[in-house]
Design a protein around this motif. Structure first.
Motif, PDB file in Angstrom:
ATOM      1  N   VAL A 102     -71.785 -64.232 -80.969  1.00 34.20           N
ATOM      2  CA  VAL A 102     -72.489 -62.952 -80.883  1.00 34.20           C
ATOM      3  C   VAL A 102     -72.367 -62.160 -82.194  1.00 34.20           C
ATOM      4  CG1 VAL A 102     -70.601 -61.610 -79.815  1.00 34.20           C
ATOM      5  CG2 VAL A 102     -72.986 -61.025 -79.341  1.00 34.20           C
ATOM      6  N   ALA A 103     -71.230 -62.291 -82.883  1.00 34.12           N
ATOM      7  CA  ALA A 103     -71.081 -61.563 -84.153  1.00 34.12           C
ATOM      8  C   ALA A 103     -72.066 -62.093 -85.188  1.00 34.12           C
ATOM      9  CB  ALA A 103     -69.644 -61.684 -84.673  1.00 34.12           C
ATOM     10  N   ASP A 106     -73.094 -73.200 -88.416  1.00 29.88           N
ATOM     11  CA  ASP A 106     -72.113 -73.372 -87.338  1.00 29.88           C
ATOM     12  C   ASP A 106     -71.981 -74.855 -87.065  1.00 29.88           C
ATOM     13  OD1 ASP A 106     -70.612 -73.400 -84.880  1.00 29.88           O
ATOM     14  OD2 ASP A 106     -71.202 -71.304 -84.584  1.00 29.88           O
ATOM     15  N   ARG A 137     -70.430 -76.417 -84.793  1.00 27.59           N
ATOM     16  CA  ARG A 137     -70.075 -76.828 -83.438  1.00 27.59           C
ATOM     17  C   ARG A 137     -71.107 -77.808 -82.881  1.00 27.59           C
ATOM     18  NH1 ARG A 137     -72.191 -71.381 -81.158  1.00 27.59           N
ATOM     19  NH2 ARG A 137     -74.228 -72.082 -80.461  1.00 27.59           N
ATOM     20  N   THR A 179     -66.637 -71.391 -78.734  1.00 26.10           N
ATOM     21  CA  THR A 179     -67.374 -70.141 -78.898  1.00 26.10           C
ATOM     22  C   THR A 179     -67.068 -69.189 -77.742  1.00 26.10           C
ATOM     23  OG1 THR A 179     -69.099 -71.325 -80.047  1.00 26.10           O
ATOM     24  CG2 THR A 179     -69.700 -69.191 -79.157  1.00 26.10           C
ATOM     25  N   ALA A 180     -66.299 -68.143 -78.002  1.00 24.56           N
ATOM     26  CA  ALA A 180     -65.935 -67.192 -76.954  1.00 24.56           C
ATOM     27  C   ALA A 180     -67.186 -66.594 -76.312  1.00 24.56           C
ATOM     28  CB  ALA A 180     -65.068 -66.084 -77.542  1.00 24.56           C
ATOM     29  N   SER A 181     -68.211 -66.366 -77.134  1.00 19.76           N
ATOM     30  CA  SER A 181     -69.412 -65.678 -76.647  1.00 19.76           C
ATOM     31  C   SER A 181     -70.051 -66.408 -75.462  1.00 19.76           C
ATOM     32  CB  SER A 181     -70.441 -65.572 -77.770  1.00 19.76           C
ATOM     33  OG  SER A 181     -69.874 -64.988 -78.911  1.00 19.76           O
ATOM     34  N   GLY A 227     -68.772 -62.331 -69.842  1.00 20.43           N
ATOM     35  CA  GLY A 227     -69.434 -61.842 -68.639  1.00 20.43           C
ATOM     36  C   GLY A 227     -70.760 -61.182 -68.956  1.00 20.43           C
ATOM     37  N   GLY A 228     -70.842 -60.587 -70.135  1.00 23.70           N
ATOM     38  CA  GLY A 228     -72.073 -59.896 -70.521  1.00 23.70           C
ATOM     39  C   GLY A 228     -72.139 -58.462 -70.031  1.00 23.70           C
ATOM     40  N   MET A 229     -70.976 -57.904 -69.681  1.00 20.71           N
ATOM     41  CA  MET A 229     -70.977 -56.504 -69.244  1.00 20.71           C
ATOM     42  C   MET A 229     -71.092 -55.594 -70.454  1.00 20.71           C
ATOM     43  SD  MET A 229     -68.026 -56.595 -66.386  1.00 20.71           S
ATOM     44  CE  MET A 229     -66.908 -57.222 -67.601  1.00 20.71           C
ATOM     45  N   TYR A 269     -63.784 -59.241 -62.373  1.00 20.38           N
ATOM     46  CA  TYR A 269     -65.140 -58.764 -62.126  1.00 20.38           C
ATOM     47  C   TYR A 269     -66.058 -59.925 -61.747  1.00 20.38           C
ATOM     48  CZ  TYR A 269     -65.249 -60.285 -66.996  1.00 20.38           C
ATOM     49  OH  TYR A 269     -65.112 -61.019 -68.134  1.00 20.38           O
ATOM     50  N   TYR A 298     -62.483 -59.022 -79.688  1.00 24.39           N
ATOM     51  CA  TYR A 298     -61.631 -58.957 -78.480  1.00 24.39           C
ATOM     52  C   TYR A 298     -62.484 -59.079 -77.208  1.00 24.39           C
ATOM     53  CZ  TYR A 298     -58.016 -56.873 -75.391  1.00 24.39           C
ATOM     54  OH  TYR A 298     -57.114 -56.620 -74.391  1.00 24.39           O
ATOM     55  N   ARG A 299     -62.360 -58.129 -76.257  1.00 23.94           N
ATOM     56  CA  ARG A 299     -63.147 -58.274 -75.019  1.00 23.94           C
ATOM     57  C   ARG A 299     -64.453 -57.470 -75.089  1.00 23.94           C
ATOM     58  NH1 ARG A 299     -60.761 -57.362 -69.889  1.00 23.94           N
ATOM     59  NH2 ARG A 299     -62.334 -55.852 -69.323  1.00 23.94           N
ATOM     60  N   GLY A 304     -67.276 -58.156 -77.304  1.00 17.59           N
ATOM     61  CA  GLY A 304     -68.214 -58.805 -78.221  1.00 17.59           C
ATOM     62  C   GLY A 304     -69.648 -58.318 -78.064  1.00 17.59           C
ATOM     63  N   PHE A 305     -70.134 -58.324 -76.838  1.00 12.99           N
ATOM     64  CA  PHE A 305     -71.528 -57.914 -76.622  1.00 12.99           C
ATOM     65  C   PHE A 305     -71.662 -56.397 -76.713  1.00 12.99           C
ATOM     66  CE2 PHE A 305     -71.414 -62.210 -75.490  1.00 12.99           C
ATOM     67  CZ  PHE A 305     -72.689 -62.694 -75.722  1.00 12.99           C
ATOM     68  N   LEU A 306     -70.560 -55.724 -76.432  1.00 11.72           N
ATOM     69  CA  LEU A 306     -70.557 -54.261 -76.461  1.00 11.72           C
ATOM     70  C   LEU A 306     -70.532 -53.719 -77.888  1.00 11.72           C
ATOM     71  CD1 LEU A 306     -70.358 -51.887 -74.430  1.00 11.72           C
ATOM     72  CD2 LEU A 306     -67.887 -51.973 -74.723  1.00 11.72           C
TER      73      LEU A 306
HETATM   74  C1  LIG Z   1     -64.037 -64.992 -70.377  1.00 10.38           C
HETATM   75  C2  LIG Z   1     -64.554 -63.940 -71.326  1.00 10.38           C
HETATM   76  C3  LIG Z   1     -65.287 -62.877 -70.822  1.00 10.38           C
HETATM   77  C4  LIG Z   1     -65.814 -61.904 -71.716  1.00 10.38           C
HETATM   78  N1  LIG Z   1     -66.616 -60.913 -71.221  1.00 10.38           N
HETATM   79  C5  LIG Z   1     -67.166 -60.001 -72.060  1.00 10.38           C
HETATM   80  C6  LIG Z   1     -68.066 -59.014 -71.589  1.00 10.38           C
HETATM   81  O1  LIG Z   1     -68.359 -58.954 -70.385  1.00 10.38           O
HETATM   82  N2  LIG Z   1     -68.597 -58.122 -72.477  1.00 10.38           N
HETATM   83  C7  LIG Z   1     -68.307 -58.175 -73.815  1.00 10.38           C
HETATM   84  O2  LIG Z   1     -68.830 -57.345 -74.575  1.00 10.38           O
HETATM   85  N3  LIG Z   1     -67.452 -59.121 -74.302  1.00 10.38           N
HETATM   86  C8  LIG Z   1     -66.885 -60.032 -73.460  1.00 10.38           C
HETATM   87  N4  LIG Z   1     -66.033 -60.984 -73.936  1.00 10.38           N
HETATM   88  C9  LIG Z   1     -65.646 -60.951 -75.351  1.00 10.38           C
HETATM   89  C10 LIG Z   1     -66.628 -61.658 -76.224  1.00 10.38           C
HETATM   90  O3  LIG Z   1     -67.000 -62.885 -75.650  1.00 10.38           O
HETATM   91  C11 LIG Z   1     -66.004 -61.887 -77.617  1.00 10.38           C
HETATM   92  O4  LIG Z   1     -65.569 -60.668 -78.147  1.00 10.38           O
HETATM   93  C12 LIG Z   1     -67.044 -62.453 -78.568  1.00 10.38           C
HETATM   94  O5  LIG Z   1     -67.632 -63.587 -78.001  1.00 10.38           O
HETATM   95  C13 LIG Z   1     -66.484 -62.826 -79.932  1.00 10.38           C
HETATM   96  O6  LIG Z   1     -67.604 -63.236 -80.671  1.00 10.38           O
HETATM   97  P1  LIG Z   1     -67.499 -63.903 -82.101  1.00 10.38           P
HETATM   98  O7  LIG Z   1     -68.904 -64.189 -82.517  1.00 10.38           O
HETATM   99  O8  LIG Z   1     -66.617 -63.107 -82.981  1.00 10.38           O
HETATM  100  O9  LIG Z   1     -66.715 -65.277 -81.844  1.00 10.38           O
HETATM  101  P2  LIG Z   1     -67.207 -66.620 -81.137  1.00 10.38           P
HETATM  102  O10 LIG Z   1     -68.119 -66.321 -80.012  1.00 10.38           O
HETATM  103  O11 LIG Z   1     -65.970 -67.380 -80.827  1.00 10.38           O
HETATM  104  O12 LIG Z   1     -68.066 -67.351 -82.236  1.00 10.38           O
HETATM  105  C14 LIG Z   1     -67.488 -67.897 -83.400  1.00 10.38           C
HETATM  106  C15 LIG Z   1     -68.381 -69.020 -83.879  1.00 10.38           C
HETATM  107  O13 LIG Z   1     -67.917 -69.445 -85.163  1.00 10.38           O
HETATM  108  C16 LIG Z   1     -68.008 -70.851 -85.225  1.00 10.38           C
HETATM  109  N5  LIG Z   1     -67.095 -71.318 -86.260  1.00 10.38           N
HETATM  110  C17 LIG Z   1     -65.746 -71.490 -86.187  1.00 10.38           C
HETATM  111  N6  LIG Z   1     -65.268 -71.920 -87.373  1.00 10.38           N
HETATM  112  C18 LIG Z   1     -66.319 -72.000 -88.233  1.00 10.38           C
HETATM  113  C19 LIG Z   1     -66.490 -72.359 -89.609  1.00 10.38           C
HETATM  114  N7  LIG Z   1     -65.449 -72.716 -90.358  1.00 10.38           N
HETATM  115  N8  LIG Z   1     -67.726 -72.330 -90.158  1.00 10.38           N
HETATM  116  C20 LIG Z   1     -68.795 -71.940 -89.424  1.00 10.38           C
HETATM  117  N9  LIG Z   1     -68.716 -71.582 -88.116  1.00 10.38           N
HETATM  118  C21 LIG Z   1     -67.493 -71.609 -87.523  1.00 10.38           C
HETATM  119  C22 LIG Z   1     -67.680 -71.329 -83.830  1.00 10.38           C
HETATM  120  O14 LIG Z   1     -68.242 -72.620 -83.586  1.00 10.38           O
HETATM  121  C23 LIG Z   1     -68.362 -70.263 -82.972  1.00 10.38           C
HETATM  122  O15 LIG Z   1     -69.684 -70.627 -82.631  1.00 10.38           O
HETATM  123  C24 LIG Z   1     -65.520 -61.983 -73.093  1.00 10.38           C
HETATM  124  C25 LIG Z   1     -64.766 -63.058 -73.587  1.00 10.38           C
HETATM  125  C26 LIG Z   1     -64.298 -64.028 -72.712  1.00 10.38           C
HETATM  126  C27 LIG Z   1     -63.519 -65.208 -73.270  1.00 10.38           C
END
Ligand SMILES: Cc1cc2nc3c(=O)[nH]c(=O)nc-3n(C[C@H](O)[C@H](O)[C@H](O)COP(=O)(O)OP(=O)(O)OC[C@H]3O[C@@H](n4cnc5c(N)ncnc54)[C@H](O)[C@@H]3O)c2cc1C
Length: 317
Positions: free
Chosen positions: A10-11, A30, A32, A38-40, A44-46, A213, A292-293, A295-297
């Protein structure tokens, strides 16, 4: 300006959206081959800034209030604005008051109002808190739609090293980043399906160990989440966590006892010590991390901050 974004969670995708809007020439890298890192994908998407305030700083509320509008503008039709319900079993009713004392933006609902909001929960809870302004989306659908929109607008998606040199690199690699300040917070979740329960909005159940939730998705599918464990282990969900999540679903409505378990999943949330995300620059590398928790917010706000930093950097260079 040629920009490489590392990470398509999502970032990364929200950053790509903001940088593209400002005229960047974007490649998203990416490696993968599946979604397990990928945490995203497990979120939950709240979009629940008021509820999150229960355990987060005021800044999360202030910035999070912008999220639903950002997602709706970027992906029309992706956001459901039906609010959030917070409920507690009779034995934990005091905890509901404690939750209310730490949050704002809600109204108290009695059993009848609750039944009007969620007819399938009629007679099951005496009272609850209704956060009318909150929203939710389906994270997997949103990520897919966003990637498709970006690709259609000329953003390149690659899995190996990007071709050529880049003026700026935006690191959005989540917990994959080589950053010693980050820690992982493991989140386990379930995906259930039953035709016997309908919910119009996310329901949070007060739980002694972590915020549980249930988020409704299309086709009678429900995401049940999520544990909060100080660990970066990505192994399968534990029996204990599975029992706790299933218990929560069952206590919300016994028909969940007959639901099909479509999926169990584990995501590692990237977090800094204060659980608040950062946009940081070191030379030509800008990083967005620590969502953290939230991401979408919070990713939309972080993406806007990063885009401003990227173009400020271009002017200075
Ligand atoms: C169970 C659960 C429920 C959640 N519910 C919510 C919610 O309801 N609402 C909300 O707002 N947030 C929620 N979150 C939090 C949210 O999911 C995370 O904060 C967010 O996904 C983090 O996003 P990110 O893009 O930083 O990381 P990620 O989603 O982890 O993405 C990182 C990406 O980087 C890639 N990557 C890794 N290393 C490399 C590299 N060297 N080169 C290139 N690419 C690389 C990975 O493959 C991955 O695709 C939840 C998280 C979890 C686990």
């Amino acid at each position: 300006m040629r920009i490489l974004i590392k990470g398509a969670g999502v970032a990364g995708l929200t950053a790509a959206h903001e940088l593209l809007a400002r005229g960047g020439d974007i490649t998203v890298l990416d490696p993968r081959s599946d979604t397990s890192a990928t945490a995203s994908w497990y979120a939950g998407g709240m979009l629940a800034p008021y509820c999150e305030r229960e355990s987060a700083d005021e800044q999360v509320l202030e910035l999070g209030l912008k999220a639903a509008c950002w997602w709706e503008a970027a992906l029309p039709g992706s956001v459901v604005r039906n609010g959030t319900l917070v409920l507690a079993p009779a034995r934990d009713i005091r905890e509901l008051d404690r939750f209310g004392s730490r949050t704002s933006g809600f109204s108290h609902v009695d059993a009848q109002e609750l039944a009007n909001l969620e007819p399938d929960l009629e007679g099951r809870f005496r009272r609850g808190l209704f956060f009318k302004e909150e929203a939710h989306l389906d994270p997997r659908r949103a990520l897919t739609m966003l990637a498709e929109k970006l690709a259609a607008s000329g953003v390149r998606f690659v899995s190996g090293e990007g071709d050529g040199t880049f003026d700026v690199i935006v690191d959005c690699t989540g917990y994959g980043a080589a950053n010693p300040d980050l820690r992982g917070v493991r989140g386990e979740m379930l995906v259930l399906q039953t035709r016997d329960v309908s919910l119009a909005r996310p329901v949070r159940l007060i739980h002694p160990r972590f915020p549980v939730y249930i988020v409704p998705r299309a086709h009678h599918i429900f995401m049940v989440g999520a544990t909060m464990i100080e660990s970066d282990a990505t192994g399968p969900i534990t029996a204990r966590s599975m029992m706790e999540l299933l218990n929560a679903a069952y206590s919300l409505h016994p028909a969940f006892g007959e639901a099909a378990i479509l999926e169990t999943g584990v995501g590692v949330r990237p977090a800094y010590a204060d659980n608040f995300p950062r946009v940081q620059r070191e030379g030509k590398v800008i990083s967005i991390n620590g969502l953290y928790r939230h991401g979408f917010l919070l990713a939309p706000t972080m993406a806007i901050q990063a885009a401003a930093m990227v173009f400020k950097y271009e002017k200075a260079a």
